[in-house]
Design an enzyme around this catalytic site. Sequence first.
Site, PDB file in Angstrom:
ATOM      1  N   SER A   1     -42.673 -18.673  -6.329  1.00 22.29           N
ATOM      2  CA  SER A   1     -41.430 -18.109  -6.888  1.00 22.29           C
ATOM      3  C   SER A   1     -41.675 -17.230  -8.105  1.00 22.29           C
ATOM      4  O   SER A   1     -42.211 -17.709  -9.109  1.00 22.29           O
ATOM      5  CB  SER A   1     -40.497 -19.231  -7.366  1.00 22.29           C
ATOM      6  OG  SER A   1     -39.745 -19.729  -6.340  1.00 22.29           O
TER       7      SER A   1
ATOM      8  N   HIS B   1     -38.672 -14.519  -3.241  1.00 18.32           N
ATOM      9  CA  HIS B   1     -39.785 -14.685  -2.298  1.00 18.32           C
ATOM     10  C   HIS B   1     -39.798 -13.469  -1.363  1.00 18.32           C
ATOM     11  O   HIS B   1     -38.964 -13.363  -0.475  1.00 18.32           O
ATOM     12  CB  HIS B   1     -39.625 -15.970  -1.483  1.00 18.32           C
ATOM     13  CG  HIS B   1     -40.028 -17.191  -2.229  1.00 18.32           C
ATOM     14  ND1 HIS B   1     -41.220 -17.841  -2.011  1.00 18.32           N
ATOM     15  CD2 HIS B   1     -39.415 -17.868  -3.223  1.00 18.32           C
ATOM     16  CE1 HIS B   1     -41.306 -18.872  -2.835  1.00 18.32           C
ATOM     17  NE2 HIS B   1     -40.219 -18.915  -3.569  1.00 18.32           N
TER      18      HIS B   1
ATOM     19  N   HIS C   1     -39.992 -23.174   2.537  1.00 20.10           N
ATOM     20  CA  HIS C   1     -39.901 -24.541   2.031  1.00 20.10           C
ATOM     21  C   HIS C   1     -39.213 -25.438   3.047  1.00 20.10           C
ATOM     22  O   HIS C   1     -38.393 -24.984   3.850  1.00 20.10           O
ATOM     23  CB  HIS C   1     -39.094 -24.557   0.722  1.00 20.10           C
ATOM     24  CG  HIS C   1     -39.581 -23.601  -0.310  1.00 20.10           C
ATOM     25  ND1 HIS C   1     -39.276 -22.255  -0.263  1.00 20.10           N
ATOM     26  CD2 HIS C   1     -40.371 -23.782  -1.395  1.00 20.10           C
ATOM     27  CE1 HIS C   1     -39.859 -21.655  -1.290  1.00 20.10           C
ATOM     28  NE2 HIS C   1     -40.532 -22.550  -1.988  1.00 20.10           N
TER      29      HIS C   1
ATOM     30  N   TYR D   1     -36.875 -27.484   2.385  1.00 23.17           N
ATOM     31  CA  TYR D   1     -35.421 -27.555   2.143  1.00 23.17           C
ATOM     32  C   TYR D   1     -34.653 -26.413   2.813  1.00 23.17           C
ATOM     33  O   TYR D   1     -33.436 -26.471   2.912  1.00 23.17           O
ATOM     34  CB  TYR D   1     -35.106 -27.600   0.634  1.00 23.17           C
ATOM     35  CG  TYR D   1     -35.556 -26.394  -0.160  1.00 23.17           C
ATOM     36  CD1 TYR D   1     -34.925 -25.159  -0.054  1.00 23.17           C
ATOM     37  CD2 TYR D   1     -36.635 -26.489  -1.028  1.00 23.17           C
ATOM     38  CE1 TYR D   1     -35.341 -24.058  -0.775  1.00 23.17           C
ATOM     39  CE2 TYR D   1     -37.062 -25.405  -1.754  1.00 23.17           C
ATOM     40  CZ  TYR D   1     -36.406 -24.189  -1.623  1.00 23.17           C
ATOM     41  OH  TYR D   1     -36.836 -23.103  -2.341  1.00 23.17           O
ATOM     42  N   GLU D   2     -35.375 -25.397   3.276  1.00 20.41           N
ATOM     43  CA  GLU D   2     -34.691 -24.324   4.024  1.00 20.41           C
ATOM     44  C   GLU D   2     -34.399 -24.749   5.459  1.00 20.41           C
ATOM     45  O   GLU D   2     -33.710 -24.032   6.189  1.00 20.41           O
ATOM     46  CB  GLU D   2     -35.557 -23.056   4.021  1.00 20.41           C
ATOM     47  CG  GLU D   2     -35.744 -22.457   2.634  1.00 20.41           C
ATOM     48  CD  GLU D   2     -36.723 -21.294   2.648  1.00 20.41           C
ATOM     49  OE1 GLU D   2     -36.360 -20.216   3.152  1.00 20.41           O
ATOM     50  OE2 GLU D   2     -37.859 -21.479   2.166  1.00 20.41           O
TER      51      GLU D   2
ATOM     52  N   ALA E   1     -44.061 -22.223  -9.050  1.00 15.52           N
ATOM     53  CA  ALA E   1     -43.282 -22.465 -10.265  1.00 15.52           C
ATOM     54  C   ALA E   1     -42.965 -23.955 -10.267  1.00 15.52           C
ATOM     55  O   ALA E   1     -42.663 -24.523  -9.216  1.00 15.52           O
ATOM     56  CB  ALA E   1     -42.004 -21.647 -10.235  1.00 15.52           C
TER      57      ALA E   1
ATOM     58  N   MET F   1     -41.206 -28.148  -5.404  1.00 18.75           N
ATOM     59  CA  MET F   1     -40.728 -28.364  -4.030  1.00 18.75           C
ATOM     60  C   MET F   1     -41.619 -27.667  -2.998  1.00 18.75           C
ATOM     61  O   MET F   1     -41.173 -27.359  -1.893  1.00 18.75           O
ATOM     62  CB  MET F   1     -39.294 -27.822  -3.902  1.00 18.75           C
ATOM     63  CG  MET F   1     -38.325 -28.327  -4.953  1.00 18.75           C
ATOM     64  SD  MET F   1     -36.753 -27.464  -4.874  1.00 18.75           S
ATOM     65  CE  MET F   1     -35.978 -28.017  -6.406  1.00 18.75           C
ATOM     66  N   SER F   2     -42.871 -27.405  -3.369  1.00 24.99           N
ATOM     67  CA  SER F   2     -43.726 -26.606  -2.463  1.00 24.99           C
ATOM     68  C   SER F   2     -45.182 -27.044  -2.558  1.00 24.99           C
ATOM     69  O   SER F   2     -45.494 -28.096  -3.106  1.00 24.99           O
ATOM     70  CB  SER F   2     -43.597 -25.117  -2.831  1.00 24.99           C
ATOM     71  OG  SER F   2     -44.236 -24.866  -4.064  1.00 24.99           O
TER      72      SER F   2
ATOM     73  N   ASN G   1     -40.007 -24.353 -16.759  1.00 22.83           N
ATOM     74  CA  ASN G   1     -38.899 -25.033 -17.446  1.00 22.83           C
ATOM     75  C   ASN G   1     -39.307 -26.459 -17.784  1.00 22.83           C
ATOM     76  O   ASN G   1     -40.212 -27.008 -17.161  1.00 22.83           O
ATOM     77  CB  ASN G   1     -37.660 -25.049 -16.526  1.00 22.83           C
ATOM     78  CG  ASN G   1     -37.966 -25.696 -15.183  1.00 22.83           C
ATOM     79  OD1 ASN G   1     -38.575 -25.090 -14.303  1.00 22.83           O
ATOM     80  ND2 ASN G   1     -37.582 -26.952 -15.046  1.00 22.83           N
TER      81      ASN G   1
ATOM     82  N   HIS H   1     -32.280 -21.676 -11.234  1.00 24.48           N
ATOM     83  CA  HIS H   1     -33.269 -20.794 -10.611  1.00 24.48           C
ATOM     84  C   HIS H   1     -33.484 -19.549 -11.477  1.00 24.48           C
ATOM     85  O   HIS H   1     -34.586 -18.986 -11.494  1.00 24.48           O
ATOM     86  CB  HIS H   1     -32.807 -20.414  -9.199  1.00 24.48           C
ATOM     87  CG  HIS H   1     -33.839 -19.681  -8.399  1.00 24.48           C
ATOM     88  ND1 HIS H   1     -35.075 -20.228  -8.100  1.00 24.48           N
ATOM     89  CD2 HIS H   1     -33.834 -18.444  -7.837  1.00 24.48           C
ATOM     90  CE1 HIS H   1     -35.780 -19.348  -7.392  1.00 24.48           C
ATOM     91  NE2 HIS H   1     -35.052 -18.258  -7.222  1.00 24.48           N
TER      92      HIS H   1
HETATM   93  N1  HPA Z   1     -38.065 -29.086 -10.401  1.00 24.04           N
HETATM   94  C1  HPA Z   1     -38.382 -28.802  -9.123  1.00 24.04           C
HETATM   95  N2  HPA Z   1     -38.837 -27.622  -8.745  1.00 24.04           N
HETATM   96  C2  HPA Z   1     -38.998 -26.674  -9.691  1.00 24.04           C
HETATM   97  C3  HPA Z   1     -38.687 -26.904 -11.040  1.00 24.04           C
HETATM   98  C4  HPA Z   1     -38.194 -28.187 -11.417  1.00 24.04           C
HETATM   99  O1  HPA Z   1     -37.901 -28.469 -12.592  1.00 24.04           O
HETATM  100  N3  HPA Z   1     -38.967 -25.750 -11.705  1.00 24.04           N
HETATM  101  C5  HPA Z   1     -39.433 -24.866 -10.788  1.00 24.04           C
HETATM  102  N4  HPA Z   1     -39.451 -25.418  -9.556  1.00 24.04           N
END
Ligand code: HPA
Length: 276
Positions: free
Chosen positions: A31, A62, A84, A86-87, A114, A212-213, A236, A248
């Site tokens: 990402s 993406h 992913h 989740y898609e 990310a 998530m990846s 973050n 996001h």
């Molecule tokens: N959690 C899950 N996936 C993420 C995060 C997060 O804080 N930041 C970037 N992808």
Amino acid sequence: MGLYEQLEECAAAVRARAPGAAPKVGLILGSGLGSFADSLADRVSVPYSDLPHFPVSSVPGHAGRLVVGRIGTEPVVVMQGRVHFYEGYTPAQVAFPARVLCALGIRSLVVTNAAGAINLAYRPGDLMAITDHVNLSGWNALVGPNDDRLGPRFPDMSHAYDLALTAQLFEAGKRAGVDLKRGVYAILSGPSYETPAEIRALRTLGADAVGMSTVPEVVAAAHMGVKVAGVSCLTNLAAGIGSKPLSHEEVSETANRVRDLFCRLLADFIPAAAKV
Ligand code: HPA
């Protein structure tokens, strides 16, 4: 058609677009981290939608193309964007692109993402070498029939992140002036971000970052005997650490802010990775 034949067909489609390509290193850009692919020399870009059996991502940020080219003298193949779980893709579909890179003959795979920072010593904008992972996604990329031509039914994951390759990543960090952190990456399925209680639980479990990846691709590459190194861009603070809600937009903004540093690290690391 079985997975093996699908991989052969897809790899042949890539070779048809980039004749003579013999990449030794593969790279998956997560990402907001896709811009590194624009720095490849002699590059050929192939939209995922042009490749047979290749899943196409729906997430903003993406790009969704395979880029074949060179970093310095090293031939590389780069995924600009990934899909992913989740898609709505199956585990096998999520891992398929990484398997295509392996089928193209790479010896090493560099995965990037990310991620949220769980370790309280880490800050948004830090880059972290992934030394291991915890798979809490509830699924595994290898679920389904096993094809022994690809790898064993029960592959070892003791060194899923290759020690020598990761050592080279730290050397590259020193040369590039990047204060690279290290840690364990935990995957949850998403797409909702975690709750503060989940982040406390993950910290207790030994995770330094969450996302998530990446894990499905690492498992598939390890299955196929390809060495892996991983880099998380900590975009973050994980849920409950800071006061801001997660978004996001923040993920994209931070990834964008560290883009130059991230690209410098990869530009230095990839030629070294080709020699491990
Ligand atoms: N959690 C899950 N996936 C993420 C995060 C997060 O804080 N930041 C970037 N992808």
